[in-house]
Design a protein around this motif. Structure first.
Motif, mmCIF file in Angstrom:
data_model
loop_
_atom_site.group_PDB
_atom_site.id
_atom_site.type_symbol
_atom_site.label_atom_id
_atom_site.label_comp_id
_atom_site.label_asym_id
_atom_site.label_seq_id
_atom_site.Cartn_x
_atom_site.Cartn_y
_atom_site.Cartn_z
ATOM 1 N N UNK A 10 0.859 -1.184 0.000
ATOM 2 C CA UNK A 10 0.000 0.000 0.000
ATOM 3 C C UNK A 10 0.893 1.232 0.000
ATOM 4 N N UNK A 11 0.722 2.092 -0.988
ATOM 5 C CA UNK A 11 1.404 3.386 -1.023
ATOM 6 C C UNK A 11 0.350 4.446 -0.744
ATOM 7 N N UNK A 12 0.609 5.254 0.266
ATOM 8 C CA UNK A 12 -0.339 6.287 0.684
ATOM 9 C C UNK A 12 0.354 7.645 0.673
ATOM 10 N N UNK A 13 -0.399 8.722 0.473
ATOM 11 C CA UNK A 13 0.210 10.047 0.593
ATOM 12 C C UNK A 13 0.657 10.277 2.035
ATOM 13 N N UNK A 14 1.728 11.013 2.203
ATOM 14 C CA UNK A 14 2.200 11.307 3.560
ATOM 15 C C UNK A 14 1.183 12.161 4.311
ATOM 16 N N UNK A 15 0.536 13.077 3.582
ATOM 17 C CA UNK A 15 -0.442 13.982 4.188
ATOM 18 C C UNK A 15 -1.769 13.880 3.461
ATOM 19 N N UNK A 16 -2.859 13.972 4.222
ATOM 20 C CA UNK A 16 -4.213 13.998 3.670
ATOM 21 C C UNK A 16 -4.984 15.128 4.331
ATOM 22 N N UNK A 17 -5.600 15.969 3.533
ATOM 23 C CA UNK A 17 -6.450 17.040 4.037
ATOM 24 C C UNK A 17 -5.726 17.920 5.058
ATOM 25 N N UNK A 18 -4.437 18.168 4.817
ATOM 26 C CA UNK A 18 -3.664 19.043 5.693
ATOM 27 C C UNK A 18 -3.172 18.407 6.970
ATOM 28 N N UNK A 19 -3.416 17.128 7.156
ATOM 29 C CA UNK A 19 -2.946 16.409 8.351
ATOM 30 C C UNK A 19 -2.104 15.218 7.904
ATOM 31 N N UNK A 20 -1.250 14.726 8.809
ATOM 32 C CA UNK A 20 -0.499 13.521 8.469
ATOM 33 C C UNK A 20 -1.489 12.376 8.282
ATOM 34 N N UNK A 21 -1.202 11.488 7.368
ATOM 35 C CA UNK A 21 -2.088 10.352 7.097
ATOM 36 C C UNK A 21 -2.324 9.546 8.365
ATOM 37 N N UNK A 22 -1.266 9.309 9.115
ATOM 38 C CA UNK A 22 -1.387 8.537 10.353
ATOM 39 C C UNK A 22 -2.309 9.251 11.351
ATOM 40 N N UNK A 23 -2.100 10.544 11.517
ATOM 41 C CA UNK A 23 -2.925 11.323 12.453
ATOM 42 C C UNK A 23 -4.403 11.283 12.050
ATOM 43 N N UNK A 24 -4.669 11.451 10.765
ATOM 44 C CA UNK A 24 -6.044 11.422 10.275
ATOM 45 C C UNK A 24 -6.679 10.043 10.503
ATOM 46 N N UNK A 25 -5.938 8.992 10.241
ATOM 47 C CA UNK A 25 -6.457 7.629 10.459
ATOM 48 C C UNK A 25 -6.796 7.390 11.926
ATOM 49 N N UNK A 26 -5.920 7.810 12.823
ATOM 50 C CA UNK A 26 -6.166 7.610 14.248
ATOM 51 C C UNK A 26 -7.413 8.383 14.684
ATOM 52 N N UNK A 27 -7.600 9.569 14.134
ATOM 53 C CA UNK A 27 -8.773 10.370 14.465
ATOM 54 C C UNK A 27 -10.039 9.690 13.948
ATOM 55 N N UNK A 28 -10.016 9.210 12.698
ATOM 56 C CA UNK A 28 -11.192 8.543 12.122
ATOM 57 C C UNK A 28 -11.532 7.240 12.849
ATOM 58 N N UNK A 29 -10.526 6.532 13.318
ATOM 59 C CA UNK A 29 -10.770 5.257 14.008
ATOM 60 C C UNK A 29 -11.502 5.431 15.339
ATOM 61 N N UNK A 30 -11.529 6.642 15.861
ATOM 62 C CA UNK A 30 -12.290 6.890 17.096
ATOM 63 C C UNK A 30 -13.784 6.732 16.854
ATOM 64 N N UNK A 31 -14.242 6.991 15.604
ATOM 65 C CA UNK A 31 -15.671 6.985 15.307
ATOM 66 C C UNK A 31 -16.098 5.949 14.273
ATOM 67 N N UNK A 32 -15.174 5.471 13.472
ATOM 68 C CA UNK A 32 -15.538 4.578 12.367
ATOM 69 C C UNK A 32 -14.809 3.242 12.481
ATOM 70 N N UNK A 33 -15.430 2.173 11.968
ATOM 71 C CA UNK A 33 -14.741 0.876 11.977
ATOM 72 C C UNK A 33 -13.542 0.891 11.026
ATOM 73 N N UNK A 34 -12.586 0.035 11.313
ATOM 74 C CA UNK A 34 -11.335 -0.009 10.565
ATOM 75 C C UNK A 34 -11.546 -0.206 9.063
ATOM 76 N N UNK A 35 -12.445 -1.101 8.694
ATOM 77 C CA UNK A 35 -12.658 -1.359 7.262
ATOM 78 C C UNK A 35 -13.189 -0.130 6.531
ATOM 79 N N UNK A 36 -14.012 0.648 7.185
ATOM 80 C CA UNK A 36 -14.533 1.868 6.556
ATOM 81 C C UNK A 36 -13.416 2.921 6.438
ATOM 82 N N UNK A 37 -12.596 3.035 7.475
ATOM 83 C CA UNK A 37 -11.458 3.967 7.410
ATOM 84 C C UNK A 37 -10.513 3.533 6.283
ATOM 85 N N UNK A 38 -10.283 2.236 6.155
ATOM 86 C CA UNK A 38 -9.449 1.729 5.062
ATOM 87 C C UNK A 38 -10.027 2.118 3.698
#
Length: 198
Positions: free
Chosen positions: A10-38
């Motif tokens: 998997x190749x992902x952009x380092x940043x998404x929507x002005x945030x680090x990809x990792x940071x955005x994923x961790x934020x989304x995982x608070x409210x959404x299931x992993x498969x949907x975040x994926x």
């Protein structure tokens, strides 16, 4: 510079929507299931990076977060390599069959000579599963058999960085030793050539 495709990634952009990809994923995982975040992550990555498979970077069937959770395999965060692949500075090749003294044979039969081979294997060492060299790496944990600070050099010009379990400081120490050793090898080779010319 040539990069070898060992398996799907998997190749992902380092940043998404002005945030680090990792940071955005961790934020989304608070409210959404992993498969949907994926799914969201892969869709936005496709919009930004396009279809990476056309460059030889085939994505796994499992999403990046689920794959990380299942196997520990981390997605690659693109910091410019994809542009270098697109413009031909980095080439993608099939899996490696064997490594010679100054060459690599790929599973498709191509043999290419290299000045240096750099293995970027990720955070969990799986080197013994694809490097058929039994003396340098332990099959038990995938790390060099000789402990730090002596595990950086193998036979036939094989060098490794980042297997110290000492973070960036250990990798830096290995890199310095390797650079010094390569310098000594080049000087010795230059001296041999000079002697032959006399």
């Amino acid at each position: 510079m040539v990069k070898s495709k060992i398996n799907q990634v998997h190749v992902l952009p380092r940043d998404l929507l002005g945030k680090s990809t990792f940071e955005l994923c961790m934020w989304l995982l608070k409210w959404l299931p992993m498969r949907l975040v994926d799914r969201l992550l892969l869709f936005v990555s496709w919009l930004i990076l396009g279809n990476t498979a056309r460059f030889g970077l085939v994505r796994p069937k499992v999403g990046p977060l689920e794959l990380k959770d299942m196997s520990g395999k981390t997605p690659v965060l693109d910091v410019g390599a994809l542009d270098k692949i697109k413009n031909g500075e980095i080439e993608i090749h099939p899996s490696i069959r064997r490594i010679g003294h100054h060459s690599v044979e790929f599973v498709n039969g191509d043999i290419i000579n290299f000045d240096a081979i750099i293995f970027a294997t990720g955070y969990k060492s799986n080197v013994p599963s694809w490097l058929k060299e039994k003396d340098m790496f332990s099959e038990k944990d995938g790390y060099p058999r000789r402990p730090f600070p002596n595990g950086w050099k193998g036979a036939y010009g094989l060098y490794v960085v980042g297997f110290t379990k000492r973070g960036l400081l250990g990798a830096s120490a290995d890199a310095k030793r390797i650079a010094e050793d390569i310098g000594k090898c080049w000087k010795a080779k230059a001296n041999q050539i000079t002697m032959k010319k006399r």
